[in-house]
Design an enzyme around this catalytic site. Sequence first.
Site, PDB file in Angstrom:
ATOM      1  N   ASP A  11       0.843  -1.195   0.000  1.00  0.00           N
ATOM      2  CA  ASP A  11       0.000   0.000   0.000  1.00  0.00           C
ATOM      3  C   ASP A  11       0.881   1.248   0.000  1.00  0.00           C
ATOM      4  O   ASP A  11       0.979   1.959   1.005  1.00  0.00           O
ATOM      5  CB  ASP A  11      -0.948  -0.031   1.208  1.00  0.00           C
TER       6      ASP A  11
ATOM      7  N   LYS B 265       0.769  -7.964  -2.696  1.00  0.00           N
ATOM      8  CA  LYS B 265      -0.548  -7.513  -3.158  1.00  0.00           C
ATOM      9  C   LYS B 265      -0.437  -6.082  -3.680  1.00  0.00           C
ATOM     10  O   LYS B 265       0.078  -5.207  -2.998  1.00  0.00           O
ATOM     11  CB  LYS B 265      -1.547  -7.545  -1.998  1.00  0.00           C
TER      12      LYS B 265
ATOM     13  N   ASP C 129      -5.291  -6.655  -6.480  1.00  0.00           N
ATOM     14  CA  ASP C 129      -6.523  -6.431  -5.697  1.00  0.00           C
ATOM     15  C   ASP C 129      -7.283  -5.223  -6.228  1.00  0.00           C
ATOM     16  O   ASP C 129      -7.187  -4.135  -5.683  1.00  0.00           O
ATOM     17  CB  ASP C 129      -6.075  -6.223  -4.231  1.00  0.00           C
TER      18      ASP C 129
ATOM     19  N   LYS D   2     -10.726  -5.468  -7.141  1.00  0.00           N
ATOM     20  CA  LYS D   2     -12.143  -5.616  -6.739  1.00  0.00           C
ATOM     21  C   LYS D   2     -13.115  -5.162  -7.827  1.00  0.00           C
ATOM     22  O   LYS D   2     -13.888  -4.219  -7.629  1.00  0.00           O
ATOM     23  CB  LYS D   2     -12.408  -4.832  -5.451  1.00  0.00           C
ATOM     24  N   LEU D   3     -13.093  -5.853  -8.975  1.00  0.00           N
ATOM     25  CA  LEU D   3     -13.954  -5.462 -10.094  1.00  0.00           C
ATOM     26  C   LEU D   3     -15.440  -5.629  -9.776  1.00  0.00           C
ATOM     27  O   LEU D   3     -15.831  -6.590  -9.102  1.00  0.00           O
ATOM     28  CB  LEU D   3     -13.592  -6.292 -11.339  1.00  0.00           C
ATOM     29  N   HIS D   4     -16.252  -4.700 -10.271  1.00  0.00           N
ATOM     30  CA  HIS D   4     -17.698  -4.720 -10.025  1.00  0.00           C
ATOM     31  C   HIS D   4     -18.368  -3.895 -11.118  1.00  0.00           C
ATOM     32  O   HIS D   4     -18.372  -2.676 -11.071  1.00  0.00           O
ATOM     33  CB  HIS D   4     -17.974  -4.114  -8.637  1.00  0.00           C
ATOM     34  N   ASP D   5     -18.925  -4.578 -12.149  1.00  0.00           N
ATOM     35  CA  ASP D   5     -19.585  -3.869 -13.250  1.00  0.00           C
ATOM     36  C   ASP D   5     -20.498  -4.877 -13.959  1.00  0.00           C
ATOM     37  O   ASP D   5     -20.641  -6.010 -13.474  1.00  0.00           O
ATOM     38  CB  ASP D   5     -18.512  -3.293 -14.202  1.00  0.00           C
TER      39      ASP D   5
ATOM     40  N   PRO E 176     -21.612  -7.810 -16.482  1.00  0.00           N
ATOM     41  CA  PRO E 176     -20.798  -8.969 -16.850  1.00  0.00           C
ATOM     42  C   PRO E 176     -19.891  -8.750 -18.065  1.00  0.00           C
ATOM     43  O   PRO E 176     -18.705  -9.097 -18.026  1.00  0.00           O
ATOM     44  CB  PRO E 176     -21.844 -10.061 -17.123  1.00  0.00           C
TER      45      PRO E 176
ATOM     46  N   THR F 190     -15.073  -5.273   4.974  1.00  0.00           N
ATOM     47  CA  THR F 190     -15.007  -5.293   6.444  1.00  0.00           C
ATOM     48  C   THR F 190     -15.391  -3.930   7.021  1.00  0.00           C
ATOM     49  O   THR F 190     -15.640  -3.806   8.207  1.00  0.00           O
ATOM     50  CB  THR F 190     -13.607  -5.704   6.941  1.00  0.00           C
TER      51      THR F 190
ATOM     52  N   ARG G  52      -2.536  -8.778  12.970  1.00  0.00           N
ATOM     53  CA  ARG G  52      -1.724  -7.938  13.851  1.00  0.00           C
ATOM     54  C   ARG G  52      -1.007  -8.817  14.870  1.00  0.00           C
ATOM     55  O   ARG G  52      -1.549  -9.853  15.287  1.00  0.00           O
ATOM     56  CB  ARG G  52      -2.596  -6.934  14.629  1.00  0.00           C
TER      57      ARG G  52
ATOM     58  N   GLN H  31      -8.457  -1.533  11.459  1.00  0.00           N
ATOM     59  CA  GLN H  31      -8.997  -2.899  11.425  1.00  0.00           C
ATOM     60  C   GLN H  31      -9.773  -3.160  12.725  1.00  0.00           C
ATOM     61  O   GLN H  31      -9.270  -2.862  13.807  1.00  0.00           O
ATOM     62  CB  GLN H  31      -7.876  -3.940  11.285  1.00  0.00           C
TER      63      GLN H  31
ATOM     64  N   ARG I 278       0.472  -2.980   7.100  1.00  0.00           N
ATOM     65  CA  ARG I 278       1.241  -2.125   8.009  1.00  0.00           C
ATOM     66  C   ARG I 278       2.132  -2.842   9.025  1.00  0.00           C
ATOM     67  O   ARG I 278       3.239  -2.359   9.285  1.00  0.00           O
ATOM     68  CB  ARG I 278       0.293  -1.126   8.688  1.00  0.00           C
TER      69      ARG I 278
END
Length: 235
Positions: free
Chosen positions: A10, A34, A61, A63-66, A68, A121, A183, A192, A213
Amino acid sequence: MGKDVIVALDFPNAEKTFEFIDKFENFGRKPFVKIGMELFYSEGSKIVREIKSRGHKIFLDLKLHDIPNTVKGAMRSLRNLGVDMTNVHASGAIEMMKAAVEGLTNDDGTRPILIAVTQLTSTSQDIMTKELLISKPLEEVVIHYARNAFNAGLNGVVCSPLEAKLIHDEVGKDFYTVTPGIRFRGDDVGDQARVTDPKKAKELGSDFIVVGRPITKSLDPVKTYEKCIKEFCEE
Ligand code: C5P
């Protein structure tokens, strides 16, 4: 693929990313890493190829969302990058997940591991009920979405280590649970909510832990990574 520790890169840019990765140069194992939206959107697919060429396994990572058809096309573009794992949102529904599998599959029938995010989450029961108008208990929704992912041909889900056993019991023991929220005792928990250490995550049946982290902000990232490997993969 066996149990592994995935280090979340990240970082905002390539410079910071390579400054971190270079610390592992003399370590005997190339960490599985990642790459998330932050790094991918700032550096593009070039960074994926560069990290891949250094011998790291990659979980992309995004996170596809559309719809099909769009997800299928996007996955077709991503499959050329040679990543080892990528993901979609299960809330895109079964047809979308099937399209993702199709787009990601190479001509020889092989493809990277494809997993689904069930509920983020950051989504609480309260948000689900009041904002999203989903009235079922969160746990039931997570299991149901995991089953949908399994039925669409996906390989696993992102979940809390605390949900890993339930998902293995309900969906299947070979269905991967990829679990962030790791952690060590005494670490800053940050944003988190529910956390476990690598040892506990292993006991609970996680297949891959995603650690950000605790490693990236550690005074000695290589040593902390080594500790994760020992506790999660070896002991
Ligand atoms: O720094 P930390 O160990 O909390 O990083 C966890 C990583 O896992 C981050 O990259 C975060 O975006 C990701 N993640 C998560 N929870 C999810 C899905 C992904 O923490 N449900």
